[in-house]
Design a protein around this motif. Sequence first.
Motif, PDB file in Angstrom:
ATOM      1  N   LEU A  31      58.582   9.823  25.701  1.00  0.00           N
ATOM      2  CA  LEU A  31      59.497   9.711  24.562  1.00  0.00           C
ATOM      3  C   LEU A  31      58.883   8.888  23.440  1.00  0.00           C
ATOM      4  O   LEU A  31      58.924   9.282  22.266  1.00  0.00           O
ATOM      5  CB  LEU A  31      60.818   9.091  24.999  1.00  0.00           C
ATOM      6  N   GLY A  87      56.324  13.019  22.830  1.00  0.00           N
ATOM      7  CA  GLY A  87      56.810  14.394  22.810  1.00  0.00           C
ATOM      8  C   GLY A  87      56.105  15.314  23.784  1.00  0.00           C
ATOM      9  O   GLY A  87      56.505  16.478  23.944  1.00  0.00           O
ATOM     10  N   LYS A  88      55.086  14.834  24.471  1.00  0.00           N
ATOM     11  CA  LYS A  88      54.322  15.667  25.396  1.00  0.00           C
ATOM     12  C   LYS A  88      54.763  15.430  26.846  1.00  0.00           C
ATOM     13  O   LYS A  88      55.200  14.337  27.209  1.00  0.00           O
ATOM     14  CB  LYS A  88      52.827  15.374  25.274  1.00  0.00           C
ATOM     15  N   ARG A  89      54.615  16.484  27.649  1.00  0.00           N
ATOM     16  CA  ARG A  89      54.871  16.340  29.083  1.00  0.00           C
ATOM     17  C   ARG A  89      53.614  15.828  29.770  1.00  0.00           C
ATOM     18  O   ARG A  89      52.496  16.161  29.385  1.00  0.00           O
ATOM     19  CB  ARG A  89      55.274  17.673  29.696  1.00  0.00           C
ATOM     20  N   ARG A 110      65.768   7.488  32.881  1.00  0.00           N
ATOM     21  CA  ARG A 110      64.521   7.207  32.187  1.00  0.00           C
ATOM     22  C   ARG A 110      63.816   5.978  32.749  1.00  0.00           C
ATOM     23  O   ARG A 110      64.454   5.035  33.217  1.00  0.00           O
ATOM     24  CB  ARG A 110      64.782   7.030  30.683  1.00  0.00           C
ATOM     25  N   VAL A 126      59.540   7.124  29.316  1.00  0.00           N
ATOM     26  CA  VAL A 126      59.421   8.521  29.738  1.00  0.00           C
ATOM     27  C   VAL A 126      60.761   9.014  30.297  1.00  0.00           C
ATOM     28  O   VAL A 126      61.553   8.235  30.835  1.00  0.00           O
ATOM     29  CB  VAL A 126      58.312   8.698  30.803  1.00  0.00           C
ATOM     30  N   TRP A 143      57.255  14.674  33.634  1.00  0.00           N
ATOM     31  CA  TRP A 143      58.056  13.784  32.799  1.00  0.00           C
ATOM     32  C   TRP A 143      57.560  13.870  31.350  1.00  0.00           C
ATOM     33  O   TRP A 143      56.388  14.160  31.101  1.00  0.00           O
ATOM     34  CB  TRP A 143      57.974  12.350  33.295  1.00  0.00           C
ATOM     35  N   THR A 144      58.452  13.596  30.405  1.00  0.00           N
ATOM     36  CA  THR A 144      58.114  13.662  28.985  1.00  0.00           C
ATOM     37  C   THR A 144      58.001  12.261  28.397  1.00  0.00           C
ATOM     38  O   THR A 144      58.875  11.415  28.622  1.00  0.00           O
ATOM     39  CB  THR A 144      59.182  14.444  28.198  1.00  0.00           C
ATOM     40  N   PRO A 172      62.118  15.387  34.154  1.00  0.00           N
ATOM     41  CA  PRO A 172      62.319  16.809  33.847  1.00  0.00           C
ATOM     42  C   PRO A 172      63.806  17.155  33.842  1.00  0.00           C
ATOM     43  O   PRO A 172      64.569  16.720  34.694  1.00  0.00           O
ATOM     44  CB  PRO A 172      61.604  17.522  34.999  1.00  0.00           C
ATOM     45  N   ALA A 186      48.490  13.916  29.589  1.00  0.00           N
ATOM     46  CA  ALA A 186      49.435  14.894  29.069  1.00  0.00           C
ATOM     47  C   ALA A 186      48.978  16.306  29.416  1.00  0.00           C
ATOM     48  O   ALA A 186      47.828  16.536  29.802  1.00  0.00           O
ATOM     49  CB  ALA A 186      49.567  14.735  27.551  1.00  0.00           C
ATOM     50  N   ASP A 187      49.878  17.269  29.256  1.00  0.00           N
ATOM     51  CA  ASP A 187      49.551  18.644  29.638  1.00  0.00           C
ATOM     52  C   ASP A 187      48.518  19.289  28.720  1.00  0.00           C
ATOM     53  O   ASP A 187      47.989  20.362  29.030  1.00  0.00           O
ATOM     54  CB  ASP A 187      50.819  19.511  29.722  1.00  0.00           C
TER      55      ASP A 187
END
Length: 280
Positions: free
Chosen positions: A44, A20-22, A69, A57, A41-42, A60, A104-105
């Motif tokens: 999944l 769930g994180k970018r 993906r 992943v 990218w996120t 964007p 991750a961000d």
Amino acid sequence: MPEGDNVYQAARRMHAALAGKRLAASDFRVPAFATLDLAGWTVLEVVSRGKHLLHRVAPPGSTHDGDGRLSVHSHLSMEGSWQVYGPGERWRKPGHTARAVLTADDGTSAVGFSLGLIEVIATAEEDAAVGHLGPDLLGPGWDPALAEANLRALPERAVGAALLDQRNLAGIGNIYRCELCFLGRVHPATPVAAVPDLPGMVAMAKRLLEANKSRSRNTVGGFGPRNATWVYGRTGQPCLRCRTRIVHGTLAEPLPGTGPLLGETRERDIYWCPNCQPLR
């Protein structure tokens, strides 16, 4: 060598930390993907498939299932590992052994050390990378009947070699195959056709990995960490069942891609009790 339960645990840890994180940054330290940038990218999900790991992943702005993906596909091989680190946390392994870093961000990162394989593929094409695997002992599509049929396809093959072949069933490594042969009272070199209860051995494999997938491995259940195996690594020690001394040897197995009965082979360690596991 990491086995199916280790890989399953690694996937669970990374999924909890990253899903769930970018991504703020990615760093692939292999030539083929050195210029790939997954920033933005996120993540999944992170899942295991036998001994393989898949970080899925999405790009964007992705709005449709499967739209562009990618999957970061890795295999730990003999010495690899994925570790999760908090923001600014110092790595516990040498930096020169890192092959992939996903950050991750929020500063959380997953670092793959000494990976046997690392590649980035289209998620839609995962089957080309892991489709050859047999039923996954810890996967949602576990099929014991298919696993047994795969093992029986080469009846003269040593059961110890057949259990390690991930095309038959996915997740068993050298520790589990030695333990399974002991629990099934068969020598690892016994031909598959001579195993008295092959369905029972397949069921036992499932029970062992399920029991250990959420804890530190304890295959004998109750003997404590110093005696966490029946036979594996216990050369010369008394059998926990009959007190006969455990024997160590090797079993020749075909290298991947050379065919099950011919071609190049390698020797892998086996451990057994000569009294409990006579060669049939």
